[in-house]
Every structure is written in C-alpha cells, then in structure tokens.
Design a protein around this motif. Structure first.
Motif, PDB file in Angstrom:
ATOM      1  N   UNK A 154       0.853  -1.204   0.000  1.00 15.84           N
ATOM      2  CA  UNK A 154       0.000   0.000   0.000  1.00 15.84           C
ATOM      3  C   UNK A 154       0.886   1.251   0.000  1.00 15.84           C
ATOM      4  N   UNK A 155       1.962   1.210   0.783  1.00 13.30           N
ATOM      5  CA  UNK A 155       2.903   2.354   0.792  1.00 13.30           C
ATOM      6  C   UNK A 155       3.491   2.559  -0.601  1.00 13.30           C
ATOM      7  N   UNK A 157       1.771  14.697   3.505  1.00  6.94           N
ATOM      8  CA  UNK A 157       0.354  14.400   3.229  1.00  6.94           C
ATOM      9  C   UNK A 157      -0.335  13.939   4.521  1.00  6.94           C
ATOM     10  N   UNK A 158      -1.635  14.225   4.595  1.00  4.62           N
ATOM     11  CA  UNK A 158      -2.419  13.788   5.762  1.00  4.62           C
ATOM     12  C   UNK A 158      -3.242  12.553   5.389  1.00  4.62           C
ATOM     13  N   UNK A 159      -3.135  11.528   6.220  1.00  5.83           N
ATOM     14  CA  UNK A 159      -3.776  10.242   5.923  1.00  5.83           C
ATOM     15  C   UNK A 159      -4.846   9.902   6.965  1.00  5.83           C
ATOM     16  N   UNK A 160      -5.955   9.319   6.494  1.00  5.50           N
ATOM     17  CA  UNK A 160      -6.956   8.738   7.401  1.00  5.50           C
ATOM     18  C   UNK A 160      -7.056   7.253   7.053  1.00  5.50           C
ATOM     19  N   UNK A 217       2.127   2.501  10.055  1.00  6.39           N
ATOM     20  CA  UNK A 217       3.501   2.526  10.555  1.00  6.39           C
ATOM     21  C   UNK A 217       4.475   2.956   9.443  1.00  6.39           C
ATOM     22  N   UNK A 218       4.313   2.347   8.261  1.00  7.52           N
ATOM     23  CA  UNK A 218       5.261   2.610   7.171  1.00  7.52           C
ATOM     24  C   UNK A 218       5.056   4.009   6.582  1.00  7.52           C
ATOM     25  N   UNK A 219       3.803   4.445   6.550  1.00  8.11           N
ATOM     26  CA  UNK A 219       3.519   5.800   6.052  1.00  8.11           C
ATOM     27  C   UNK A 219       4.124   6.833   7.003  1.00  8.11           C
ATOM     28  N   UNK A 227      -0.450  10.625   9.875  1.00  5.16           N
ATOM     29  CA  UNK A 227      -1.699   9.858   9.992  1.00  5.16           C
ATOM     30  C   UNK A 227      -2.573  10.598  11.001  1.00  5.16           C
ATOM     31  N   UNK A 228      -3.616  11.281  10.501  1.00  9.05           N
ATOM     32  CA  UNK A 228      -4.379  12.198  11.368  1.00  9.05           C
ATOM     33  C   UNK A 228      -5.609  11.554  12.004  1.00  9.05           C
ATOM     34  N   UNK A 229      -6.052  10.416  11.489  1.00  9.32           N
ATOM     35  CA  UNK A 229      -7.191   9.730  12.126  1.00  9.32           C
ATOM     36  C   UNK A 229      -7.174   8.258  11.743  1.00  9.32           C
TER      37      UNK A 229
END
Ligand SMILES: NC(=O)C1=CN([C@@H]2O[C@H](COP(=O)(O)OP(=O)(O)OC[C@H]3O[C@@H](n4cnc5c(N)ncnc54)[C@H](OP(=O)(O)O)[C@@H]3O)[C@@H](O)[C@H]2O)C=CC1
Ligand SMILES: O=C(O)CCC(=O)C(=O)O
Length: 411
Positions: free
Chosen positions: A189-190, A207-210, A223-225, A232-234
């Motif tokens: 996915x990363x 970048x902000x990830x949910x 973890x990898x992101x 990772x915001x949520x």
C-alpha cells in the motif's frame, strides 16, 4: 450494493471495454468451483457449535488458485464469490502465475477461544483438504485469520498429504513462512501510494492520511507511512475512532491497540464518531477493513483527494461515479493491496525451491513488482482512455482471457 453485483458490474464494463467474446465473458464470470461445508466443533464448555465454511475457486487459467480465508460474522457466499473473482483479476494485474480463490467461515473470531479456533480451522481443513494443494489452490490469511491459522491448516493438511509447507502462505517464518509477508500488504500500500502521488507531483511526506481498520493491513500501512514522513491524522477500527490533526503517535497506538483492546481509549488524540472517519478532512483516505464502506450514502461527503483501497471492494460502483465527478482519484484494490499476494507468491516460490530469501530481497522485489504493476496499469488507462479502476480490471481480465484462449477454453 451487494458485493457480487458490484464485482460483476465492474467486470462486465471491463469486458465491454476489451470487446470480449460473450461466451468467454460468461465463462470468466462463473466460478470454477464453489465449496460449502458444515463445521461442527465442541466448545470448551462441551456444548456443540456449528459454523458454515466456504471456499470459492474462481479461475485457474493462469495457475493455481490463490486467496485468503476470512473469519468474520458477515461472511456470506455472495461476498466470498465476489472476493474470489477479485483475486483472479488481482493476481493477473500483479502478473503472478496464479488464478483466484477466497474462503471464509461465518464466525466471530473474537468470541472463540484459541483452542476453539484451532478445532474450527482443523475441521474446515478436513472438509476441503482434497480440493486445495500446492499446485491447485493455496490459501492465505485475510480478515480475522493470521499466521497461526495458516500453521493449523498446514499441519492438518500435512496429515493427509505429507508435509507440504507450500499449501498455505502467510504462515509463521518457523514453518517456512516468508520474511516480510506479515508487513507485505501494508508495505505494498505504501509503494502503491508513492507511485500514485508521484504521478501527481507529490510525495508521502507532508500528506495527511486517514485509515479505517487497524489490523494487519491498516496498522502496517500506518507505521510505514509515518516512517516515510506522512501524517496519519485519524484511525478507526471496530472499537472506535481517534483523531489528532498534528499526527497520531503510530507506534504508541499499535502498542495500545494490541490484544483485543483496539484503538478506543487511546490518549494521544480525540475520540470521534467512527461513522465520520471516512469523511474526515485529509489528503489520502485508506480504507483497510470491510467492503462496501464507501457507498452512495457517504461518497458525496468524502473530503480526501485520493483513496487508496487497502481493503477489498471498499467502494461500490455508485460511489465510484460520485467520486469521479468530484475529482477524487481512487487507486483500486486489485492493484493497491496486491503487495500481500505478491509476497505470498515469493513465499510459495521459496517453499518450492527450499531456499529462503532475506527480508531485504523480499521488500526490494515487492517494490519492483508494485512499480511495474503501476506502469502496466497506467498504460492500460492510456490505451483505453479510462480511469484507474477500469484500467486495472481490463489489465487483469485481458491477461486471464488471453491465458484461457491459449489453453483452448475460449474462442
Ligand atoms: N491480510 C492481507 O494480507 C490482505 C488483506 N486485505 C484486505 O484488507 C482488509 C483488512 O484485512 P486485515 O488487516 O488482514 O484484517 P484484520 O482482521 O487484521 O484487521 C481488520 C481491521 O478492520 C477492523 N474492522 C472490522 N470491522 C470494522 C468496522 N465495521 N469498522 C471499522 N473497522 C472495522 C478490525 O477491528 P477489530 O480488530 O477491532 O475487530 C481490524 O482493525 C480486508 O478487506 C482484507 O480483505 C487485502 C489484501 C491482503
Ligand atoms: O496472500 C494471498 O494469497 C491472498 C491475500 C488476499 O486474500 C487478498 O489479496 O485479498
């Protein structure tokens, strides 16, 4: 929309794009074999409990059928059928020498003890052992199952057929599992996200990830992101959802949620309504739990610019249309989460060769495969002037159709 209706609708659109012969189209859609078995086990208290298990073997034109086994209360034959079909296109998109299959047992693994899960897995294996095998159908973990489940299948299968590590992948490394398989879907996915963002002149960093789902795939992706500089915001799972605009402490959240606790109660952020997780403001939304979660009810409210489908069929076709009109770019499941089955293939190759790879080789081969897959997908989109989902599907369907014709199964 029912998962099978959605998968078949997408398939038919790809078949039309490719101009497939109608008889070949029909034969590609109908599963090779559908297995349904009753699994009765004694509970620890001595009472009996019965469960229904499924294995749908969808297609074997390109090689042995391959796909996970899911333990979840919502497992039903239509969904397993749809997931098996998606596996056929996924292994072809990744250009692996496999067909597609999927299995599942309708049960709540959280309600069963370890010894009950072991008995259930062994009974299921007894019922299907004649129909799976190293060169016929190779199961792997999916939602609610893990390397221990694969170890029990391997052991039970080996009682009938002799020691056969290659009958399952995603097994423990001590039993011939591959280094890097546990993290492979999240790592894929990363890599897929990096390839997509780079097309748009962006990187993970900043970048902000949910992320919905914090099991094997969601937690590894998070973890990898984070390690790659993403915020990772949520994050949410079955227990709740948590948000921190400055970025969640992912190692801390992994530690908090281990065991059966889940993300609920984590102190490093604010609790939010899990129903609002998917519509949180972010750059990249990663569904990594159940199917059908992005639908016509919530698609219009999605605020992400990109959706990377770590889960299988998280977006139904009606939502796809809405998202496309809004300009949201959706990287489809059959490419985005193919890192798992790709490293399963590496595991199977290692088992057949009797030679283990180091983790660096696994991860670097995975990156090569994901980057090549993305280039193939882009070329298909350019050839047919279509979006990423149709590009991926027509890439996969075309490869399976070609193999079927070469084997003399189609016009
Ligand atoms: N494992 C693999 O290698 C691959 C998996 N996939 C797909 O990725 C997805 C996740 O699989 P995986 O990580 O292995 O499964 P896991 O069982 O490890 O994790 C599933 C996660 O989803 C959460 N979840 C379950 N139901 C809901 C819900 N209603 N709302 C929010 N979260 C929910 C679970 O919460 P809780 O733990 O609290 O129940 C858990 O965090 C599935 O769609 C699977 O098919 C795709 C390719 C490969
Ligand atoms: O690793 C595998 O063989 C299959 C994983 C899986 O079930 C999936 O990709 O959905």
């Amino acid at each position: 929309m029912n998962a099978l209706t959605a998968a078949s609708r997408n398939f038919k659109e790809a078949a039309k794009l490719l101009g497939l012969d109608s008889k070949l189209e029909k034969s590609l859609l109908i599963p090779f074999r559908e297995i349904k078995v009753e699994c009765t086990i004694p509970r620890d208290d001595g009472t009996l409990a019965s469960f229904v298990g499924f294995r749908v073997q969808h297609d074997n034109a390109r090689g042995p059928m391959k796909g996970g086994i899911r333990y979840h209360p919502k497992v039903d034959p239509d969904e397993v059928n749809a997931l098996a079909q998606l596996m056929t296109w996924k292994t072809a998109v990744a250009n692996l020498p496999y067909g597609g299959a999927k299995g599942g047992i309708g049960c709540d693994p959280g309600e069963l003890t370890r010894s009950e899960l072991e008995r259930l897995t062994r009974v299921f294996t007894q019922k299907i052992h004649d129909l799976i095998g190293v060169h016929t159908d190779v199961p792997a973990p999916d939602m609610g199952t893990n390397s221990q489940t694969m170890a029990w299948i391997l052991d039970e299968y080996s009682k009938f057929h002799g020691y056969s590590p290659g009958v399952v992948t995603g097994k423990p490394v001590d039993l011939g599992g591959s280094l890097g398989r546990e993290s492979a879907t999240g790592r894929g996915v990363l890599y897929a996200t990096q390839a997509l963002l780079s097309e748009h002149g962006k990187t993970i960093s900043g970048q902000r990830f949910v992320i919905q789902g914090f099991g094997n795939v969601g937690s590894w992706a998070a973890r990898l992101i984070e390690e790659a500089g993403g915020r990772v915001v949520a994050v949410g799972d079955i227990t709740g959802a948590i948000k921190n605009g400055g970025g969640l402490d992912i190692p801390g959240l992994i530690e908090h949620s281990s065991g059966r606790q889940g993300v609920n109660g984590f102190q490093g952020g604010d609790q939010i309504d899990p129903d609002e997780l998917l519509t949180e403001d972010c750059d990249v939304l990663i569904p990594a739990a159940l199917g059908g979660v992005i639908n016509r009810e919530n698609a219009k409210d999605i605020r992400a610019k990109f959706i990377v489908e770590a889960a299988n069929h998280p977006t139904d076709p009606e939502a796809d249309e809405i998202l496309s009109k809004k300009g949201v770019v959706v990287l489809p499941d059959i490419f985005a989460n193919s890192g798992g089955v790709t490293v399963s293939y590496f595991e199977w190759v290692q088992n057949i060769q009797g030679f283990m790879w180091d983790e660096e080789k696994v991860n670097s081969e995975l990156r090569t495969h994901m980057n090549r897959g993305f280039q193939d997908l882009k070329e298909m989109c350019e050839t047919h002037g279509c979006g990423l989902r149709m590009g991926a599907l027509s890439l996969g369907v075309n490869r399976v159709a070609r193999a079927s014709i070469l084997r003399g199964w189609g016009a």
